[in-house]
Design a protein around this motif. Structure first.
Motif, short mmCIF file in Angstrom:
data_model
loop_
_atom_site.label_atom_id
_atom_site.label_comp_id
_atom_site.label_asym_id
_atom_site.label_seq_id
_atom_site.Cartn_x
_atom_site.Cartn_y
_atom_site.Cartn_z
N GLU A 77 16.45 16.33 -0.07
CA GLU A 77 16.80 15.57 1.14
C GLU A 77 15.70 15.68 2.18
O GLU A 77 15.30 14.69 2.82
N LEU A 78 15.20 16.90 2.37
CA LEU A 78 14.13 17.12 3.34
C LEU A 78 12.86 16.38 2.94
O LEU A 78 12.22 15.74 3.77
N ILE A 79 12.53 16.44 1.65
CA ILE A 79 11.32 15.75 1.18
C ILE A 79 11.47 14.25 1.37
O ILE A 79 10.53 13.57 1.82
N ARG A 80 12.65 13.72 1.04
CA ARG A 80 12.86 12.28 1.19
C ARG A 80 12.73 11.85 2.65
O ARG A 80 12.08 10.84 2.95
N GLY A 81 13.32 12.60 3.57
CA GLY A 81 13.21 12.26 4.98
C GLY A 81 11.78 12.30 5.48
O GLY A 81 11.33 11.42 6.21
N ARG A 82 11.04 13.32 5.05
CA ARG A 82 9.65 13.43 5.49
C ARG A 82 8.78 12.32 4.91
O ARG A 82 7.86 11.82 5.55
N MET A 83 9.07 11.92 3.68
CA MET A 83 8.32 10.83 3.08
C MET A 83 8.55 9.52 3.84
O MET A 83 7.61 8.74 4.05
N ASP A 142 0.82 -1.21 0.00
CA ASP A 142 0.00 0.00 0.00
C ASP A 142 0.86 1.27 0.00
O ASP A 142 0.38 2.34 -0.38
N CYS A 143 2.12 1.13 0.41
CA CYS A 143 3.02 2.29 0.45
C CYS A 143 3.94 2.34 -0.78
O CYS A 143 4.89 3.13 -0.79
N ARG A 144 3.67 1.51 -1.77
CA ARG A 144 4.61 1.43 -2.90
C ARG A 144 4.72 2.76 -3.64
O ARG A 144 5.82 3.11 -4.13
N THR A 145 3.62 3.50 -3.75
CA THR A 145 3.69 4.80 -4.43
C THR A 145 4.63 5.73 -3.69
O THR A 145 5.43 6.46 -4.31
N ALA A 146 4.56 5.71 -2.36
CA ALA A 146 5.45 6.55 -1.56
C ALA A 146 6.90 6.10 -1.71
O ALA A 146 7.81 6.93 -1.78
N PHE A 147 7.13 4.78 -1.76
CA PHE A 147 8.50 4.30 -1.96
C PHE A 147 9.05 4.72 -3.33
O PHE A 147 10.23 5.04 -3.46
N ILE A 148 8.18 4.72 -4.34
CA ILE A 148 8.62 5.20 -5.65
C ILE A 148 9.01 6.67 -5.56
O ILE A 148 10.01 7.11 -6.13
N GLY A 149 8.21 7.43 -4.81
CA GLY A 149 8.55 8.84 -4.61
C GLY A 149 9.88 9.01 -3.90
O GLY A 149 10.68 9.90 -4.25
N VAL A 150 10.16 8.16 -2.90
CA VAL A 150 11.45 8.22 -2.21
C VAL A 150 12.57 7.89 -3.19
O VAL A 150 13.64 8.51 -3.16
N ALA A 180 17.10 9.72 -6.46
CA ALA A 180 17.78 9.90 -7.74
C ALA A 180 18.21 11.36 -7.92
O ALA A 180 19.35 11.66 -8.31
N LEU A 181 17.30 12.27 -7.63
CA LEU A 181 17.62 13.70 -7.76
C LEU A 181 18.72 14.11 -6.79
O LEU A 181 19.63 14.88 -7.14
N VAL A 182 18.65 13.58 -5.55
CA VAL A 182 19.67 13.91 -4.55
C VAL A 182 21.04 13.43 -5.02
O VAL A 182 22.05 14.16 -4.93
N ASN A 183 21.10 12.22 -5.53
CA ASN A 183 22.39 11.66 -5.94
C ASN A 183 22.94 12.35 -7.17
O ASN A 183 24.17 12.50 -7.31
N ILE A 184 22.07 12.78 -8.08
CA ILE A 184 22.56 13.55 -9.23
C ILE A 184 23.11 14.89 -8.77
O ILE A 184 24.17 15.35 -9.21
N LEU A 185 22.41 15.52 -7.83
CA LEU A 185 22.84 16.83 -7.33
C LEU A 185 24.10 16.72 -6.48
O LEU A 185 24.78 17.74 -6.27
N TYR A 186 24.40 15.51 -5.99
CA TYR A 186 25.65 15.34 -5.24
C TYR A 186 26.89 15.56 -6.13
O TYR A 186 28.00 15.74 -5.62
N LEU A 187 26.71 15.55 -7.43
CA LEU A 187 27.82 15.80 -8.35
C LEU A 187 28.22 17.27 -8.34
O LEU A 187 29.26 17.63 -8.92
N THR A 188 27.40 18.12 -7.73
CA THR A 188 27.66 19.56 -7.76
C THR A 188 29.05 19.90 -7.24
O THR A 188 29.81 20.66 -7.87
#
Length: 585
Positions: A81-87, A21-29, A34-42
């Protein structure tokens, strides 16, 4: 933020379904990761541009532009990062909402169905462990691990040597992760078991605090406590030592590897195979590539504990499935029938009594007598359905107890156990069985039926008096009379009273007799487990038990005359086997 699916009250849902039932939220995480790890290249590309473009050109505007761009990307990284933690926190909350009711029902049902170890609260601690892990840093490391090949590929783009160094470091850290997992599983499981035994001993000591203090047992029990606590401490320390050891080793190795990349980059620059920016950028990128592995090792103990807790929860809920609600039956009004009943403790597969058969019609009261250990209290538990019927059945108006929904059946049954336990709350809440729709009239009616209304009105706040945990604000006699009112709440058809006068004075016994007569007058059935003859004053039927067998059943005068008539010789003592002594009461 993706919406989390929820199942009302956790009924008819298993842990696997709750996760699905939480799979949609896990996809969001996963997307946020993915976005966090791409931005880690900054950081890596910023240093690369600074060393390779800004410094050679000595351009301050270029440095300002790059800095502003990097600052913007860092802001986006922090937001994701904040969104991922809250999710993840909300996923843990959704699991709690879906499963908490199911787990509580299993927790209450388990002592009646399974052989319990420890304090019986392991399922609750397991659920807390899973929820705490999901809300912490452990899941973020697991979501970041799949990005390790991506970072390694970028390292190869910088230079193959840096890429191979990163691969070697990743392999070493993966080995450390495997060793951490293998070496912490057994100690973590033993620590959990030792902790449950320790907590059970502490709770037993609290329940018997008066006995411990009065009989000088504190010193001896303290030594037993220290022994159990030492076992828990040793296992916990062993698990922590293993996890911390591998965590420290991985941290030192990653720092050394980062320095190694700097050295390799310097050699490449000296040989003219790479630019100066590669030294710093490669070092930062390699450290970032291996950071999830190090974080995973640091959180591996929590991951192992959460995985073991999740497995125990799945096994518990599997052996205690939610039963489908059967067809609603009309309220019983005619009879209680016991047909060849044999029963014993749950999950023990051991009979305490057998071959009990009788029928009681509406408007009657049955007194059950016999020596201690004869199975009277065991019969009471079987009559209300909390002990299983290994053979035979208990029927209300012809319907066996297992044909009723448990909540619906409970509204037709009143039960007063030997050891009265009330819940923290008001007197009114305890009498009404914490029913949300209880009316004042129904509560007062139950209190008057138990002849306890005047006693309650003399309490500091009357029906709104808070009685404390376990009813600590009331005396033993008051608790028993309030529990009697609870048993009579809602005018149940079958009322089972186990030693109802054990803590009552003369006034209380008179009130008990009147309560039994009132149940009979309204067409109910009362079963009274009795040692003292005064409890049988309002009974018209008597069942005599001995050694788990029914010795006599019939009208009160007839049975008592048969049991109590003078004997020409001394009657043999009534005995019971060791098996019955152990669990009959």
């Amino acid at each position: 933020m993706p919406e989390l699916s929820r199942t009302s009250n956790g009924r008819n849902i298993d842990p696997a379904s709750a996760l699905r039932d939480c799979r949609t939220a896990f996809i969001g995480v996963g997307i946020a990761s993915a976005l966090v790890n791409i931005l880690y290249l900054t950081g890596s590309f910023f240093m690369l541009e600074v060393y390779d473009r800004v410094l050679p050109s000595r351009s301050i505007p270029s440095l300002v532009a790059l800095s502003l761009l990097a600052l913007l990307l860092y802001a986006f990284q922090g937001a994701f990062e904040l969104i991922r933690g809250r999710m993840l926190v909300r996923i843990a909350g959704a699991l709690d909402e879906s499963l908490s009711g199911r787990i509580y029902r299993a927790l209450v049902k388990a002592p009646l169905k399974l052989r319990m170890q420890g304090d019986g609260l392991q399922a609750l601690r397991d659920f807390d462990q899973v929820r705490s892990f999901l809300s912490g840093a452990g899941p973020t490391a697991l979501f970041d691990l799949p990005w390790l090949p991506f970072y390694v590929a970028i390292c190869f783009l910088f230079h193959p040597v840096i890429g191979f160094v990163a691969i070697g470091g990743g392999l070493v850290l993966s080995l450390l992760t495997y060793l951490t997992n293998r070496n912490t599983q057994a100690p973590a499981r033993k620590a959990s078991e030792a902790g449950g035994q320790r907590n059970a001993f502490a709770q037993a000591s609290q329940r018997n605090a008066e006995v411990v203090q009065a009989m000088g047992m504190t010193g001896r029990l303290t030594r037993l406590w220290e022994s159990r606590n030492a076992e828990f401490r040793d296992q916990n320390r062993r698990t922590s030592d293993i996890g911390n050891g591998y965590g420290a080793l991985s941290k030192v190795f990653r720092m050394a590897l980062q320095s190694g990349v700097l050295a390799a980059g310097a050699v490449l620059v000296i040989e003219g195979e790479a630019s100066p920016g590669i030294i710093i950028a490669g070092s930062i990128l390699t450290a970032r590539a291996l950071a999830p592995v190090e974080l995973a090792i640091g959180n591996w103990r929590g991951f192992v504990s959460a995985r073991q807790s999740w497995q125990r929860l799945k096994e518990l809920l599997k052996v205690l499935p939610e039963a489908e609600s059967p067809l609603a039956l009309p309220s019983p009004r005619e009879s209680l029938s016991v047909e060849g009943l044999a029963s014993g403790p749950p999950a023990a597969q051991r009979l305490i009594f057998a071959d009990i058969s009788f029928t009681v019609r509406a408007g009657s009261a049955l007194g059950v007598i016999g020596p201690s250990g004869s199975g009277k209290s065991s019969l009471a538990r079987a009559l209300i359905g909390v002990w299983p019927a290994y053979r035979g059945s208990v029927r209300l108006d012809g319907a066996a107890l297992d044909q009723w929904d448990s909540d619906a059946l409970g509204s037709h049954i009143g039960y007063l156990p030997q050891d009265v336990e009330l819940f923290a709350g008001t007197v009114a809440q305890n009498i009404s069985r914490f029913a949300g729709d209880a009316t004042p009239e129904a509560v007062v009616a139950a209190a008057k039926a138990a002849q306890v209304n005047d006693l309650i009105l003399r309490l500091p706040s009357g029906y709104d008096t808070e009685i404390g945990e376990g009813g600590a604000a009331l005396s033993a006699g008051q608790r028993q009379r309030v529990a009697l009112a609870r048993a009579l709440y809602g005018d149940p058809f079958l009322v089972v009273l186990d030693e109802p006068n054990s803590n009552l004075d003369a006034e209380g016994e008179q009130a008990l007799s009147e309560a039994i007569m009132n149940v009979r007058a309204r067409g109910g059935i009362v079963v009274v487990i009795a040692h003292r003859p005064s409890a049988l004053a309002s009974a018209d039927l008597v069942l005599m038990m001995n050694e788990g067998r029914m010795q006599a059943f019939g009208p009160k005068e007839e049975v008592l005359n048969k049991v109590l008539r003078p004997q020409p010789v001394r009657a043999p003592a009534l005995t019971i086997g060791a098996e019955g002594q152990e669990a009959a009461q």
